[in-house]
Write an enzyme that holds these catalytic residues in place. Structure first.
Site, PDB file in Angstrom:
ATOM      1  N   ASP A 199      51.608  41.931  44.737  1.00  0.00           N
ATOM      2  CA  ASP A 199      50.160  41.850  44.962  1.00  0.00           C
ATOM      3  C   ASP A 199      49.472  41.810  43.607  1.00  0.00           C
ATOM      4  O   ASP A 199      49.952  42.423  42.647  1.00  0.00           O
ATOM      5  CB  ASP A 199      49.648  43.058  45.762  1.00  0.00           C
ATOM      6  CG  ASP A 199      48.213  42.838  46.218  1.00  0.00           C
ATOM      7  OD1 ASP A 199      48.024  41.988  47.113  1.00  0.00           O
ATOM      8  OD2 ASP A 199      47.293  43.454  45.661  1.00  0.00           O
TER       9      ASP A 199
HETATM   10  N1  LIG Z   1      49.119  29.765  40.028  1.00  0.00           N
HETATM   11  C1  LIG Z   1      48.466  30.936  39.747  1.00  0.00           C
HETATM   12  N2  LIG Z   1      48.179  31.806  40.754  1.00  0.00           N
HETATM   13  C2  LIG Z   1      47.551  32.955  40.410  1.00  0.00           C
HETATM   14  C3  LIG Z   1      47.170  33.274  39.087  1.00  0.00           C
HETATM   15  N3  LIG Z   1      46.556  34.500  39.119  1.00  0.00           N
HETATM   16  C4  LIG Z   1      46.572  34.938  40.395  1.00  0.00           C
HETATM   17  N4  LIG Z   1      47.193  34.015  41.160  1.00  0.00           N
HETATM   18  C5  LIG Z   1      47.464  34.095  42.610  1.00  0.00           C
HETATM   19  O1  LIG Z   1      46.418  34.801  43.258  1.00  0.00           O
HETATM   20  C6  LIG Z   1      46.967  35.351  44.441  1.00  0.00           C
HETATM   21  C7  LIG Z   1      46.542  36.807  44.526  1.00  0.00           C
HETATM   22  O2  LIG Z   1      46.519  37.185  45.883  1.00  0.00           O
HETATM   23  P1  LIG Z   1      47.611  38.181  46.511  1.00  0.00           P
HETATM   24  O3  LIG Z   1      46.947  38.923  47.626  1.00  0.00           O
HETATM   25  O4  LIG Z   1      48.307  38.962  45.454  1.00  0.00           O
HETATM   26  O5  LIG Z   1      48.738  37.247  47.124  1.00  0.00           O
HETATM   27  P2  LIG Z   1      48.554  36.123  48.235  1.00  0.00           P
HETATM   28  O6  LIG Z   1      48.441  34.793  47.574  1.00  0.00           O
HETATM   29  O7  LIG Z   1      47.476  36.487  49.192  1.00  0.00           O
HETATM   30  O8  LIG Z   1      49.960  36.122  48.947  1.00  0.00           O
HETATM   31  P3  LIG Z   1      50.655  37.334  49.724  1.00  0.00           P
HETATM   32  O9  LIG Z   1      51.720  37.848  48.801  1.00  0.00           O
HETATM   33  O10 LIG Z   1      51.221  36.690  50.961  1.00  0.00           O
HETATM   34  O11 LIG Z   1      49.596  38.366  50.016  1.00  0.00           O
HETATM   35  C8  LIG Z   1      48.482  35.217  44.365  1.00  0.00           C
HETATM   36  O12 LIG Z   1      48.907  34.139  45.159  1.00  0.00           O
HETATM   37  C9  LIG Z   1      48.702  34.917  42.898  1.00  0.00           C
HETATM   38  O13 LIG Z   1      49.878  34.175  42.690  1.00  0.00           O
HETATM   39  C10 LIG Z   1      47.493  32.333  38.056  1.00  0.00           C
HETATM   40  O14 LIG Z   1      47.230  32.509  36.866  1.00  0.00           O
HETATM   41  N5  LIG Z   1      48.148  31.199  38.442  1.00  0.00           N
END
Ligand SMILES: Nc1nc2c(ncn2[C@@H]2O[C@H](COP(=O)(O)OP(=O)(O)OP(=O)(O)O)[C@@H](O)[C@H]2O)c(=O)[nH]1
Length: 214
Positions: free
Chosen positions: A81
């Protein structure tokens, strides 16, 4: 050794692929906001960023590990996360153009902290799932003093709406982040070196996870 990524994050999948791992994917059935709200209400406090991402990474990994254990999976489950901290306030994905614009106008020319939580669970047939000591990592991002026109154009691509921090360092947002202090993969979604440590803590060789042709 099988690997299951308990995440819908395309960036986390990309990170594992880059280091030779083609994971099985599973979407965690975790209501993130409800879980955090329940814990904060029960404890009468706001969780600091490192705890926030840790709690959610652990819940996601455990949710999927429990499901996989029932079907005889033998391998490791990875949960993560990420949240962005600016001036002591933590943020998730903006989701709307208005919030992404607001976030960039607040953070341009300034530093923020991207917190990522990591959890790895070893699932072995006939045994209780075993969780490594979950870890949160932080990386400091230095945003360029971008113009209103650049913010409008970047928000217009839709990219910043779906990522914590409203920026990526590995895609269009990369030109707007001047530097990162810490493991850059922590910003993208999870620190790969931290995952290696957690996998090893569970008695699994990191290189045994390699299953992707280069
Ligand atoms: N490609 C990329 N993605 C980023 C970056 N910073 C944050 N993210 C994405 O932002 C999202 C943060 O949301 P989370 O709740 O942690 O994860 P999610 O995408 O909802 O996916 P789950 O693990 O299923 O909850 C993640 O998918 C991270 O990979 C970055 O610098 N590059």
């Amino acid at each position: 050794m099988q690997v299951c990524l308990a995440s819908t994050s395309p960036a986390r999948l990309m990170l594992l692929r880059q280091v030779g791992i083609e994971p099985r994917l599973a979407s965690p059935g975790v209501d993130e906001e409800a879980e955090i709200a329940a814990i904060e209400a029960a404890e009468g406090r706001t969780l600091p960023p490192a705890e926030h991402v840790l709690v959610l990474a652990r819940l996601k990994a455990r949710d999927v590990a429990t499901r996989l254990a029932e079907e005889g999976f033998d391998g490791v489950v990875i949960g993560g996360d990420s949240m962005f901290e600016l001036d002591g306030v933590i943020y998730g994905k903006p989701y709307t153009a208005e919030k992404a614009t607001e976030r960039w106008r607040a953070m341009r020319g300034r530093t923020g902290v991207l917190h990522s939580g990591h959890s790895v669970v070893r699932v072995t047939p006939g045994r209780e799932p075993r969780e490594a000591h979950a870890v949160a990592e932080a990386a400091v991002s230095f945003a360029a003093d971008v113009t209103d026109a650049e913010i409008a154009a970047y928000v217009g691509t839709g990219e910043p709406l779906q990522v914590a921090g409203a920026f990526t360092v590995d895609s269009l947002g990369g030109a707007f982040i001047e530097r990162v202090e810490g493991d850059p993969s922590t910003v993208v979604g999870m620190s790969l070196s931290t995952l290696r440590r957690l996998v090893r803590e569970l008695g699994v060789e990191w290189t045994s996870l390699w299953n992707r042709a280069s």
